[in-house]
Design a protein around this motif. Structure first.
Motif, PDB file in Angstrom:
ATOM      1  N   VAL A   1       0.840  -1.190   0.000  1.00  0.00           N
ATOM      2  CA  VAL A   1       0.000   0.000   0.000  1.00  0.00           C
ATOM      3  C   VAL A   1       0.880   1.247   0.000  1.00  0.00           C
ATOM      4  O   VAL A   1       1.660   1.456   0.931  1.00  0.00           O
ATOM      5  CB  VAL A   1      -0.934   0.014   1.229  1.00  0.00           C
TER       6      VAL A   1
ATOM      7  N   LEU B   1      -4.537   5.769   2.819  1.00  0.00           N
ATOM      8  CA  LEU B   1      -4.584   4.317   2.919  1.00  0.00           C
ATOM      9  C   LEU B   1      -3.429   3.763   3.742  1.00  0.00           C
ATOM     10  O   LEU B   1      -3.595   2.814   4.509  1.00  0.00           O
ATOM     11  CB  LEU B   1      -4.587   3.707   1.513  1.00  0.00           C
TER      12      LEU B   1
ATOM     13  N   ALA C   1      -4.762   1.851   6.909  1.00  0.00           N
ATOM     14  CA  ALA C   1      -4.816   0.400   6.715  1.00  0.00           C
ATOM     15  C   ALA C   1      -3.443  -0.241   6.633  1.00  0.00           C
ATOM     16  O   ALA C   1      -3.265  -1.392   7.035  1.00  0.00           O
ATOM     17  CB  ALA C   1      -5.622   0.066   5.459  1.00  0.00           C
TER      18      ALA C   1
ATOM     19  N   PHE D   1      -2.290  -4.341   3.970  1.00  0.00           N
ATOM     20  CA  PHE D   1      -3.312  -5.201   4.563  1.00  0.00           C
ATOM     21  C   PHE D   1      -3.311  -6.595   3.936  1.00  0.00           C
ATOM     22  O   PHE D   1      -2.906  -6.812   2.789  1.00  0.00           O
ATOM     23  CB  PHE D   1      -4.702  -4.557   4.485  1.00  0.00           C
TER      24      PHE D   1
ATOM     25  N   GLN E   1     -11.785  -8.411   1.754  1.00  0.00           N
ATOM     26  CA  GLN E   1     -11.593  -7.315   0.805  1.00  0.00           C
ATOM     27  C   GLN E   1     -11.413  -7.835  -0.618  1.00  0.00           C
ATOM     28  O   GLN E   1     -11.999  -7.301  -1.569  1.00  0.00           O
ATOM     29  CB  GLN E   1     -10.366  -6.467   1.205  1.00  0.00           C
TER      30      GLN E   1
ATOM     31  N   SER F   1     -13.862   0.318   5.030  1.00  0.00           N
ATOM     32  CA  SER F   1     -13.252  -0.664   4.119  1.00  0.00           C
ATOM     33  C   SER F   1     -13.249  -0.196   2.668  1.00  0.00           C
ATOM     34  O   SER F   1     -12.486  -0.729   1.850  1.00  0.00           O
ATOM     35  CB  SER F   1     -14.010  -1.995   4.197  1.00  0.00           C
TER      36      SER F   1
ATOM     37  N   ARG G   1      -9.929   0.695   0.788  1.00  0.00           N
ATOM     38  CA  ARG G   1      -9.133  -0.494   0.472  1.00  0.00           C
ATOM     39  C   ARG G   1      -9.689  -1.204  -0.757  1.00  0.00           C
ATOM     40  O   ARG G   1      -8.931  -1.678  -1.617  1.00  0.00           O
ATOM     41  CB  ARG G   1      -9.121  -1.446   1.675  1.00  0.00           C
TER      42      ARG G   1
END
Length: 286
Positions: A131, A150, A154, A157, A169, A193, A196
């Motif tokens: 990411v 992001l 997150a 992830f 996801q 969410s 993502r």
């Protein structure tokens, strides 16, 4: 493009009031747009599933007047599609194996596109998506403009777990594209969410649908109903009381003369407009 919406429950229990709200909200949006309403059973996490709950949910929905336009899609039958998406990410060097434990990460270990723990003999790794430091922005049809960094929110992830199960996801993104979903209508607990999923869509070259996140139904102690001991199943043998409560939760008038779920839903649809749904992120269930 014709509107295509969906309701995608996880089979971790029987249909409860919070799930009924999401089902009714997504059904109303689809019917208001003159489009299709589809079902997907997100049975991608066997350890969390309750035996028989998928069948129970699918059997309960028609009792509330919620009839899908196609047979339900089961994620447990979609392994080949997830394998192909994972292979695509791997070929593009967008994922990496990771042996870091939860204790490592809780202790302040920060990943940066690579695992910081040594490989463990005999143990399969989790696989994480790389990411970048990127802001993902989108406008939710109900909750308004959203922006999330992001990396900060997150990080790298997990998309495939140590046990070999694919993460929510990835399955959600692959199947929304497969089913041709044009708008995702779901509870506000999944708003976080969405960035993502948008990033994964970009990585896989998949379309990004529109999003609308409904208020989350809470119990009297402020807990999400699905996590609450008070999340009793709704009764498909006596659907009118729970359906009236769900329409009231969504600020929709419930007919005083309707004698069946179809009549209640038809009356609500006449008065329905997505922009008039309650904008708050959470609401106490009646």
């Amino acid at each position: 493009m014709n509107y295509r919406g969906r309701f995608a429950p996880s089979p971790t229990g029987h249909l409860h009031f919070g799930s009924l709200v999401a089902a009714v909200g997504s059904w109303l949006c689809a019917r208001h747009a003159g489009g299709a309403w589809l079902l997907r059973v997100e049975d991608i996490d066997p350890p969390r599933e309750m035996p028989g709950s998928a069948e129970s949910i699918l059997a309960a929905l028609p009792a509330f007047g919620l009839v899908a336009d196609a047979p339900a899609l089961f994620q447990s039958q979609r392994q080949a599609a997830y394998d192909a998406a994972f292979a695509q990410l791997k070929a593009a060097d967008l994922v990496f194996p990771c042996w870091c434990s939860r204790n490592d990460l809780a202790g302040g270990l920060h990943l940066d596109g690579r695992c910081l723990a040594p490989p463990l003999d005999g143990r399969e790794p989790a696989w994480r998506l790389r990411v970048p430091d990127i802001d993902i922005a989108f406008t939710d049809a109900l909750q308004g403009p959203q922006t999330q960094n992001l990396r900060l929110a997150a990080g790298d992830f997990v998309i495939r777990r140590v046990e070999g199960y694919y993460a929510y996801q990835l399955g959600c993104v692959v199947d929304d594209a497969f089913q041709g979903i044009t708008q995702v209508v779901r509870g506000n607990d999944l708003l976080d969410s969405t960035p993502r999923q948008i990033f994964l869509q970009r990585c896989l070259g998949l379309p990004t649908p529109a999003y609308l996140h409904l208020p989350l139904a809470l119990d009297g102690d402020g807990r999400k109903l699905s996590k609450s001991e008070r999340a009793h199943p709704v009764d498909p043998t006596d659907p009118l009381p729970a359906l009236r409560r769900a329409l009231d939760f969504l600020d929709l008038p419930a007919s005083t003369t309707a004698r069946d779920p179809a009549g209640l839903l038809a009356h609500a649809l006449v008065h329905f407009a997505p922009e008039r749904l309650p904008h708050c992120g959470e609401r106490a269930a009646a």
